[in-house]
Write an enzyme that holds these catalytic residues in place. Structure first.
Site, PDB file in Angstrom:
ATOM      1  N   HIS A  55      -7.494   4.593  -1.510  1.00  0.00           N
ATOM      2  CA  HIS A  55      -6.768   5.803  -1.861  1.00  0.00           C
ATOM      3  C   HIS A  55      -7.577   7.024  -1.417  1.00  0.00           C
ATOM      4  CE1 HIS A  55      -9.242   5.155  -5.652  1.00  0.00           C
ATOM      5  NE2 HIS A  55      -9.590   6.358  -5.293  1.00  0.00           N
TER       6      HIS A  55
HETATM    7  P1  TYD Z   1      -8.698   3.214  -9.541  1.00  0.00           P
HETATM    8  O1  TYD Z   1      -9.233   4.578  -9.348  1.00  0.00           O
HETATM    9  O2  TYD Z   1      -7.404   2.875  -8.887  1.00  0.00           O
HETATM   10  O3  TYD Z   1      -9.785   2.115  -9.116  1.00  0.00           O
HETATM   11  P2  TYD Z   1     -10.525   1.766  -7.757  1.00  0.00           P
HETATM   12  O4  TYD Z   1     -10.374   2.919  -6.819  1.00  0.00           O
HETATM   13  O5  TYD Z   1     -11.919   1.504  -8.136  1.00  0.00           O
HETATM   14  O6  TYD Z   1      -9.926   0.533  -7.189  1.00  0.00           O
HETATM   15  O7  TYD Z   1      -8.617   2.930 -11.111  1.00  0.00           O
HETATM   16  C1  TYD Z   1      -8.367   1.641 -11.620  1.00  0.00           C
HETATM   17  C2  TYD Z   1      -7.647   1.807 -12.949  1.00  0.00           C
HETATM   18  O8  TYD Z   1      -8.466   2.504 -13.882  1.00  0.00           O
HETATM   19  C3  TYD Z   1      -6.355   2.602 -12.844  1.00  0.00           C
HETATM   20  O9  TYD Z   1      -5.414   1.983 -13.704  1.00  0.00           O
HETATM   21  C4  TYD Z   1      -6.689   3.954 -13.388  1.00  0.00           C
HETATM   22  C5  TYD Z   1      -7.832   3.679 -14.350  1.00  0.00           C
HETATM   23  N1  TYD Z   1      -8.823   4.775 -14.406  1.00  0.00           N
HETATM   24  C6  TYD Z   1      -8.842   5.609 -15.504  1.00  0.00           C
HETATM   25  O10 TYD Z   1      -8.029   5.471 -16.452  1.00  0.00           O
HETATM   26  N2  TYD Z   1      -9.764   6.606 -15.557  1.00  0.00           N
HETATM   27  C7  TYD Z   1     -10.664   6.792 -14.548  1.00  0.00           C
HETATM   28  O11 TYD Z   1     -11.520   7.707 -14.644  1.00  0.00           O
HETATM   29  C8  TYD Z   1     -10.624   5.919 -13.413  1.00  0.00           C
HETATM   30  C9  TYD Z   1     -11.590   6.086 -12.275  1.00  0.00           C
HETATM   31  C10 TYD Z   1      -9.682   4.922 -13.389  1.00  0.00           C
END
Ligand code: TYD
Length: 139
Positions: A55
């Site tokens: 992303h």
């Molecule tokens: P995401 O940022 O998509 O993870 P990555 O980029 O590491 O694969 O986040 C994973 C999940 O965690 C998503 O459901 C959102 C949640 N999340 C939060 O609730 N707060 C946060 O600060 C972060 C980074 C993620």
């Protein structure tokens, strides 16, 4: 933000105080960090072969540190790509807004520590690569 390129993302040397009992790195008042830290999170227990990220962010700045182990970060600004390997706790990768990123090749036991400029905001994410390409092209 939209115009940021992978060349705006840089490796920052962090502090390190070393003595015979080990090392400590302190992230405080860093002149080289272009944001105030509002949020800290870390990724761990990442199964072999998994990748994370996939992303971009519209406004969020992040400093990513391999607090333990190693992993690779693919950076993509829609034109240029760059792969950075993080494998030392006293170095961090500054990721500016408007950059697509994927984290991969996690070593066993790796801990990915992230310091972020804003609180969590799903509206700041661009989660589909085609949307990211439109966002970058739509100047
Ligand atoms: P995401 O940022 O998509 O993870 P990555 O980029 O590491 O694969 O986040 C994973 C999940 O965690 C998503 O459901 C959102 C949640 N999340 C939060 O609730 N707060 C946060 O600060 C972060 C980074 C993620």
């Amino acid at each position: 933000m939209k115009l940021n390129s992978v060349y705006d993302c840089s490796i920052l040397k962090l502090s390190k105080i070393h003595n015979r009992a080990g090392n400590i790195t302190i992230l405080e008042g860093m002149a080289s960090l272009p944001f105030d830290i509002k949020r800290v999170y870390y990724l761990y227990d990442i199964p072999a072969g998994e990748s994370r990220g996939g992303h971009a962010h519209k406004a969020l700045y992040q400093l990513v540190v391999a607090a333990s182990g190693s992993f690779d970060i693919l950076l993509d600004d829609g034109i240029n790509k760059k792969v950075v390997t993080l494998n030392r706790p006293d170095y961090g990768l500054l990721i500016v807004p408007g950059i697509w990123r994927e984290l991969m090749e996690f070593s066993s036991g790796a801990i990915c520590l992230v310091l972020a400029s804003h609180l969590y905001d799903e509206d700041d994410y661009i989660r589909h690569y085609e949307d990211f390409k439109s966002y970058k092209n739509d100047l």
